[in-house]
Design a protein around this motif. Sequence first.
Motif, PDB file in Angstrom:
ATOM      1  N   ALA A 165      42.942 -21.912  17.932  1.00  0.00           N
ATOM      2  CA  ALA A 165      43.091 -21.376  19.292  1.00  0.00           C
ATOM      3  C   ALA A 165      41.916 -20.503  19.704  1.00  0.00           C
ATOM      4  CB  ALA A 165      44.397 -20.599  19.395  1.00  0.00           C
ATOM      5  N   GLY A 166      40.793 -20.646  19.015  1.00  0.00           N
ATOM      6  CA  GLY A 166      39.569 -19.975  19.446  1.00  0.00           C
ATOM      7  C   GLY A 166      39.283 -18.687  18.706  1.00  0.00           C
ATOM      8  N   ALA A 167      38.050 -18.239  18.853  1.00  0.00           N
ATOM      9  CA  ALA A 167      37.589 -17.017  18.205  1.00  0.00           C
ATOM     10  C   ALA A 167      38.205 -15.802  18.873  1.00  0.00           C
ATOM     11  CB  ALA A 167      36.063 -16.939  18.266  1.00  0.00           C
ATOM     12  N   SER A 168      38.495 -14.790  18.043  1.00  0.00           N
ATOM     13  CA  SER A 168      39.064 -13.548  18.547  1.00  0.00           C
ATOM     14  C   SER A 168      38.521 -12.390  17.713  1.00  0.00           C
ATOM     15  CB  SER A 168      40.604 -13.605  18.487  1.00  0.00           C
ATOM     16  OG  SER A 168      41.166 -12.460  19.074  1.00  0.00           O
ATOM     17  N   HIS A 169      38.971 -11.188  18.048  1.00  0.00           N
ATOM     18  CA  HIS A 169      38.540 -10.001  17.310  1.00  0.00           C
ATOM     19  C   HIS A 169      39.698  -9.025  17.287  1.00  0.00           C
ATOM     20  CE1 HIS A 169      36.240  -6.508  16.007  1.00  0.00           C
ATOM     21  NE2 HIS A 169      35.223  -7.300  15.765  1.00  0.00           N
ATOM     22  N   GLY A 191      36.461 -23.347  16.694  1.00  0.00           N
ATOM     23  CA  GLY A 191      36.669 -23.369  18.135  1.00  0.00           C
ATOM     24  C   GLY A 191      38.139 -23.463  18.514  1.00  0.00           C
ATOM     25  N   GLN A 192      38.420 -24.315  19.467  1.00  0.00           N
ATOM     26  CA  GLN A 192      39.755 -24.443  20.028  1.00  0.00           C
ATOM     27  C   GLN A 192      40.176 -25.903  20.053  1.00  0.00           C
ATOM     28  OE1 GLN A 192      39.998 -22.373  23.715  1.00  0.00           O
ATOM     29  NE2 GLN A 192      42.225 -22.448  23.836  1.00  0.00           N
ATOM     30  N   GLY A 193      41.427 -26.170  19.692  1.00  0.00           N
ATOM     31  CA  GLY A 193      41.973 -27.515  19.803  1.00  0.00           C
ATOM     32  C   GLY A 193      41.690 -28.430  18.640  1.00  0.00           C
ATOM     33  N   ARG A 194      41.324 -27.870  17.466  1.00  0.00           N
ATOM     34  CA  ARG A 194      41.111 -28.697  16.270  1.00  0.00           C
ATOM     35  C   ARG A 194      42.250 -28.479  15.289  1.00  0.00           C
ATOM     36  NH1 ARG A 194      35.780 -27.136  17.708  1.00  0.00           N
ATOM     37  NH2 ARG A 194      34.486 -28.976  18.151  1.00  0.00           N
TER      38      ARG A 194
END
Length: 232
Positions: A153-157, A223-226
Amino acid sequence: MRLARRGFILGGAAILSGCATASAQPASVPQLAAVTPGPQLPARPAEVITAHLNTTRPLDPRSQVRKELMDRAMAALDIHDHRITRRDRMYLVDFKKFSGEERLYEVDLEGGAITLMRTSHGRGSDPAHTGFATSFSNTPDSHMSSVGSYATAGASHGAEQGPNVLLDGLEYTNNLARERAIIIHGADYADPAFLAREGKLGRSYGCFSVAHADLPALRERMGQGRLLFAWA
């Protein structure tokens, strides 16, 4: 055409007759047959291998991934195609393997190559800290790892874990991943120095912790969606 051929034959006979005279030895004159040249084939162009041919290359050519794990992950790509929108690569975790082994795989679905990394499991999945995960749960505060299909769901911090990758659980075995804060993040207990000292990785609270050195590239590439698929 017949006249030309006859002239050719007579000319050859005259030459042979001159050679015979010079040696003073009579010689018979062989009959020369006309040679008709065969068809000229065009030169074969050099073979060129281009990037688009990568789709024909075998997946996991060195058989580094357990077959059952790979088969289940490939099936999950289709089952969750509404959530898995990126199919250039996927990520697999083999919880049957010892934590000190490379058991996190990046699978290049276009070129077939496999990249290996290490990842930890939850302390609730290995209470005796043997290095093997033996039980799994989706229950909050169980501190266990969860198996099944996730969508990145993507990079975050985060305030506690710093840079990370968010995960969405797609099955009943892991659909509380967001509630449980199951993410991918770097950890000292997943670094090579810890492994060298302890002989195994440390344990998380259920997160897929990785070495600090592996996280930046992994965070960008996931990334997102993998698909991330974990199984034991």
